[in-house]
Design an enzyme around this catalytic site. Structure first.
Site, PDB file in Angstrom:
ATOM      1  N   ARG A   1       0.789  -1.212   0.037  1.00 41.11           N
ATOM      2  CA  ARG A   1       0.064  -0.030  -0.101  1.00 41.11           C
ATOM      3  C   ARG A   1       0.986   1.455   0.180  1.00 41.11           C
ATOM      4  O   ARG A   1       1.967   1.173   0.253  1.00 41.11           O
ATOM      5  CB  ARG A   1      -1.044  -0.155   1.105  1.00 41.11           C
TER       6      ARG A   1
ATOM      7  N   ASN B   1      -5.056   7.036   4.486  1.00 41.00           N
ATOM      8  CA  ASN B   1      -4.906   6.400   5.566  1.00 41.00           C
ATOM      9  C   ASN B   1      -3.489   6.872   5.875  1.00 41.00           C
ATOM     10  O   ASN B   1      -2.394   6.523   5.260  1.00 41.00           O
ATOM     11  CB  ASN B   1      -4.785   4.879   5.388  1.00 41.00           C
ATOM     12  N   GLU B   2      -3.052   7.301   7.066  1.00 41.75           N
ATOM     13  CA  GLU B   2      -1.738   7.521   7.587  1.00 41.75           C
ATOM     14  C   GLU B   2      -0.936   8.148   6.750  1.00 41.75           C
ATOM     15  O   GLU B   2      -0.140   7.363   6.176  1.00 41.75           O
ATOM     16  CB  GLU B   2      -1.248   6.352   8.452  1.00 41.75           C
TER      17      GLU B   2
ATOM     18  N   GLU C   1      -7.355   4.479  15.449  1.00 37.62           N
ATOM     19  CA  GLU C   1      -7.008   3.158  15.575  1.00 37.62           C
ATOM     20  C   GLU C   1      -6.327   3.047  16.942  1.00 37.62           C
ATOM     21  O   GLU C   1      -5.610   3.785  17.354  1.00 37.62           O
ATOM     22  CB  GLU C   1      -6.082   2.679  14.354  1.00 37.62           C
TER      23      GLU C   1
ATOM     24  N   TRP D   1       3.379  -6.209  14.172  1.00 32.94           N
ATOM     25  CA  TRP D   1       4.643  -5.475  13.379  1.00 32.94           C
ATOM     26  C   TRP D   1       5.548  -5.165  14.274  1.00 32.94           C
ATOM     27  O   TRP D   1       6.700  -4.533  13.979  1.00 32.94           O
ATOM     28  CB  TRP D   1       4.197  -3.941  12.691  1.00 32.94           C
TER      29      TRP D   1
ATOM     30  N   GLU E   1      -1.579  -8.765   7.076  1.00 30.13           N
ATOM     31  CA  GLU E   1      -2.000  -8.469   8.461  1.00 30.13           C
ATOM     32  C   GLU E   1      -2.504  -9.529   9.326  1.00 30.13           C
ATOM     33  O   GLU E   1      -3.432  -9.269  10.162  1.00 30.13           O
ATOM     34  CB  GLU E   1      -2.543  -7.116   8.831  1.00 30.13           C
TER      35      GLU E   1
ATOM     36  N   HIS F   1      -2.386  -9.790  13.107  1.00 29.25           N
ATOM     37  CA  HIS F   1      -2.685  -8.736  13.977  1.00 29.25           C
ATOM     38  C   HIS F   1      -3.751  -8.967  15.106  1.00 29.25           C
ATOM     39  O   HIS F   1      -4.593  -9.865  14.842  1.00 29.25           O
ATOM     40  CB  HIS F   1      -3.159  -7.420  13.267  1.00 29.25           C
TER      41      HIS F   1
HETATM   42  C1  GLA Z   1      -1.763   1.304  10.844  1.00 27.73           C
HETATM   43  C2  GLA Z   1      -2.915   1.288   9.799  1.00 27.73           C
HETATM   44  C3  GLA Z   1      -3.868   0.238   9.767  1.00 27.73           C
HETATM   45  C4  GLA Z   1      -2.904  -1.107  10.319  1.00 27.73           C
HETATM   46  C5  GLA Z   1      -2.346  -0.880  11.579  1.00 27.73           C
HETATM   47  C6  GLA Z   1      -2.060  -2.273  12.361  1.00 27.73           C
HETATM   48  O1  GLA Z   1      -2.048   1.932  11.973  1.00 27.73           O
HETATM   49  O2  GLA Z   1      -3.625   2.419   9.568  1.00 27.73           O
HETATM   50  O3  GLA Z   1      -4.361  -0.198   8.434  1.00 27.73           O
HETATM   51  O4  GLA Z   1      -2.184  -1.433   9.414  1.00 27.73           O
HETATM   52  O5  GLA Z   1      -1.342   0.051  11.403  1.00 27.73           O
HETATM   53  O6  GLA Z   1      -1.459  -2.154  13.439  1.00 27.73           O
END
Ligand code: GLA
Ligand code: GLA
Length: 692
Positions: free
Chosen positions: A146, A184-185, A336, A344, A384, A387
């Site tokens: 991504r 996202n982030e 989140e 991770w 993931e 997770h």
């Molecule tokens: C980030 C991403 C999520 C996911 C989490 C896993 O915060 O925004 O999509 O990958 O990490 O901890």
């Protein structure tokens, strides 16, 4: 090529009149109405990230029933589902998304829609490789992960605009959609040819002439003088720090434009209904771009709060929440957080029983109005699968479910008491990104970690008070604070120097930490010794800085990593602390100096001191500034306060492994357990929510 108009700022630049963020200013986007923004704060929100596109539709209802069963009232949908929404170019499928949103509504869930621009579909990668990111080494990324897109690609922005528009058209009238999250982030910038062209255009607008650029970056050094704009490097090398600082500002502007493109597309369809946010990652403190600037176009901010390896570090995590609250100086969302563990970390251990709840309540104590777990249920494959999640691959509750259920019960009980409240502090820690960058570019001591330096001040302040603000030096209204601490304000622009001096002259108490006031807004050394533009007010200066290879004596304790020999020039500048036997150069020299200015005071701390010395300094500063302490709590217990609408809420969290008794200064109403009490017993990871 779209760039931002900043002719006025550019003209004013070398006159020193424009603050760097002003030079980046764009016209403001349309914002949500106050009502649409207030929804984000009207109650405590609990939920998770849900990816219905990964599951047969027949499984959705049971997911939502279980969410409702733990007290969820919000769900986040859509952020990675581009290939499901546009399976082939120009063919849009939004019906499934609308059905998922409506089904969520049936189970009492409001929805935050994520735009899918973090994960472009494979057909786009194949057909339009120019939409892909080029990393700082010149390598173009490919498919399979991504964040492989280029934030600077006009084609990518056009695709983003279209998909976001289609989503907005499908969802604009859905009553349970309350907000949008862009991408996202945000993380990586791109160094592709289009980005380079944007960089050159940005420089031209910011500087006007190469003479000005050359002067600002002192390019006479090492024959860096540029005679053509195209000569200016564009990569992520470690090079001229003036250039690096400007590159950071440019990257910030590219990210802002990337987001703005989607914000404008959304607003064109949804109007001023529904709030817009971004979930910031990088554990809050990351500094790839200026997070204050990035927040200016948003209605609400949010971040992703992960513990990772080990267990919750209360001061660091609490300070991070305070940082995030300071981005917009308002309550925020935790978009989140981990349901127990991540995938991770070097060791992705489970939090202790109760710690996930403690983590949630710490967030609320610091101003979060929402806590969402990542994620509800793991996809059966993908990066993931290991997770933490709330339900398993069978769609049935995992052990953490009951703890999340308790958080749901807590939130239901406390929501009304907390609505309209926020942490309010008489003390602010100020920081900014230019200083973060400038010091990190030229660290001088490998262990000089600005976050740790900030936390050295934060800990004794937090021990004394239920709330601490962390705010931006250039923008925050300082007059409301009795004490302002700037742990590492390396870059002090003329405008910021004026703000800080006015604050002191107006009766405020200012503490500057080491390395303060060394650089101007171009990362040039000030031609006046530290703290540069504040040296005259201080009546003192830094004679020499020293990176320490051993601990040295200061006052009755120790300094390490960094020490500056200070001197006084005004008769009324006091020496509060001196070095003892040190490295020879520092022996007996002033380490902390302070000057009273009317009712205010300015203090300069020249070293990184140990906890006991710091506690002495902070205790003295709190007394001197007339800051009333909150009531004392036992070790491991964190006291957090929120105020508003005539209510004062106290949140206590026991971050330790032992039961603790807390004596309250007066009887308070126990919001979770009911009744009034003057004493609270907190088990390990225990939480109390009290109304004064
Ligand atoms: C980030 C991403 C999520 C996911 C989490 C896993 O915060 O925004 O999509 O990958 O990490 O901890
Ligand atoms: C080398 C170089 C100098 C300078 C010094 C710094 O010796 O020749 O130009 O960079 O290092 O220590």
């Amino acid at each position: 090529m779209k760039t931002f108009a900043l002719p006025l700022a550019a003209l004013a630049l070398l006159a020193g009149a424009a603050a760097p963020h002003a030079a980046l200013a764009q016209t403001a986007p349309q914002k949500a109405t106050a009502a649409a923004r207030d929804v984000a704060h009207e109650r405590l929100w609990l939920g998770s990230a849900w990816y219905p596109e990964q599951w047969p539709e027949s499984a959705w209802e049971e997911d939502l029933r279980l969410m409702q069963g733990h007290g969820a009232n919000v769900v986040r949908i859509g952020e990675y589902a581009w290939s499901r929404m546009e399976p082939t170019e120009g063919q849009y499928e939004m019906d499934w998304l609308v059905r998922a949103v409506r089904l969520a509504g049936k189970y009492g869930m409001k929805v935050v829609i994520g735009t899918p621009t973090d994960t472009p579909p494979a057909w786009m990668t194949q057909k339009y490789p120019d939409t892909l990111q080029v990393d700082g080494s010149g390598k173009r990324l490919g498919h399979g992960g991504r964040r492989q897109f280029s934030i600077s690609s006009q084609r990518y922005r056009a695709f983003a605009r279209t998909i976001v528009t289609k989503m907005a058209e499908a969802l604009k009238d859905e009553p349970n959609v309350i907000g949008w999250q862009i991408g996202n982030e945000p993380t990586d910038e791109s160094y592709d040819p289009e980005a380079r062209a944007a960089w050159v255009a940005w420089l031209k607008q910011r500087y006007g002439t190469l003479d000005k650029l050359n002067a600002a970056w002192t390019t006479a050094y090492w024959s860096q003088t540029y005679t053509d704009w195209e000569q200016v490097p564009f990569n992520n090398d470690k090079a001229n720090p003036g250039w690096m600082l400007e590159l950071k500002r440019f990257i910030t502007s590219q990210w802002r434009a990337f987001h703005r493109n989607q914000i404008d597309a959304l607003r064109a369809v949804i109007g001023d209904k529904q709030f817009i946010t971004i979930n910031f990652g990088g554990l809050g403190w990351a500094n790839r771009f200026d997070r204050y600037d990035m927040n200016r176009d948003l209605d609400v901010t949010s971040w992703d709060d992960y513990v990772g390896m080990g267990h919750l570090k209360p001061y660091r995590n609490g300070a991070t929440h305070d940082l995030v609250r300071g981005w917009k100086r308002q309550n925020f969302w935790v978009m989140e957080t981990q349901p127990g563990f991540v995938n991770w970390a070097p060791v992705s251990n489970m939090l202790y029983p109760g710690e996930t709840r403690a983590l949630a309540w710490q967030a609320v104590g610091h101003g979060a109005d929402a806590v969402l777990y990542w994620q509800w249920r793991n996809a059966l494959n993908g990066q993931e699968t290991m997770h933490g999640s709330i339900v398993g691959p069978d769609g049935k509750p995992l052990p953490i479910y009951t703890e999340v259920q308790q958080i749901g019960r807590d939130f239901a009980k406390a929501s009304a008491a907390l609505a309209g409240t926020t942490p309010v502090s008489p003390v602010a820690i100020v920081q900014d990104y230019p200083s973060r960058w400038a010091i990190d570019f030229q660290l001088h001591h490998k262990d000089y970690d600005q976050i740790e330096v900030l936390l050295d001040y934060y800990r004794p302040l937090k021990d004394a008070l239920g709330a601490i603000d962390v705010v931006e030096a250039a923008e925050a209204p300082l007059a409301r604070y009795k004490l302002v601490v700037a742990p590492s304000l390396n870059v002090i622009t003329e405008a910021t120097a004026r703000r800080l001096a006015d604050y002191v002259r107006g009766g405020g108490h200012l503490i500057l930490g080491p390395r303060s006031g060394m650089k101007d807004e171009y990362d040039r050394l000030e031609p006046v010794r530290q703290p540069g533009p504040l040296a005259a007010l201080l009546g003192g200066q830094v004679e020499q800085f020293y990176a320490l290879d051993e601990e040295i004596a200061v006052g009755s304790g120790k300094a390490s990593i960094w020490a500056e020999a200070l001197s006084t020039s005004a008769p009324d500048t006091e020496v509060l602390l001196r070095y003892g036997q040190a490295n020879g150069w520092l022996d007996g020299k002033p380490a902390v100096i302070s000057r009273k200015v009317g009712k205010g005071r300015i203090t300069y701390v020249g070293a990184l001191v140990d906890d006991a010395v710091m506690k002495g300094l902070i205790d003295g500063a709190l007394n001197d500034a007339g800051v009333a302490r909150d009531f004392a709590v036992p070790e491991d217990v964190e006291l957090m306060t929120r105020e508003g609408e005539g209510r004062e809420i106290v949140i206590l969290v026991n971050h330790g492994r032992e039961t603790r008794e807390v004596s309250l200064p007066a009887a308070m109403t126990d919001v979770l357990a009911g009744g009034r009490m003057a004493k609270v017993t907190l088990a390990a990871e225990g939480v109390a929510v009290l109304r004064r």
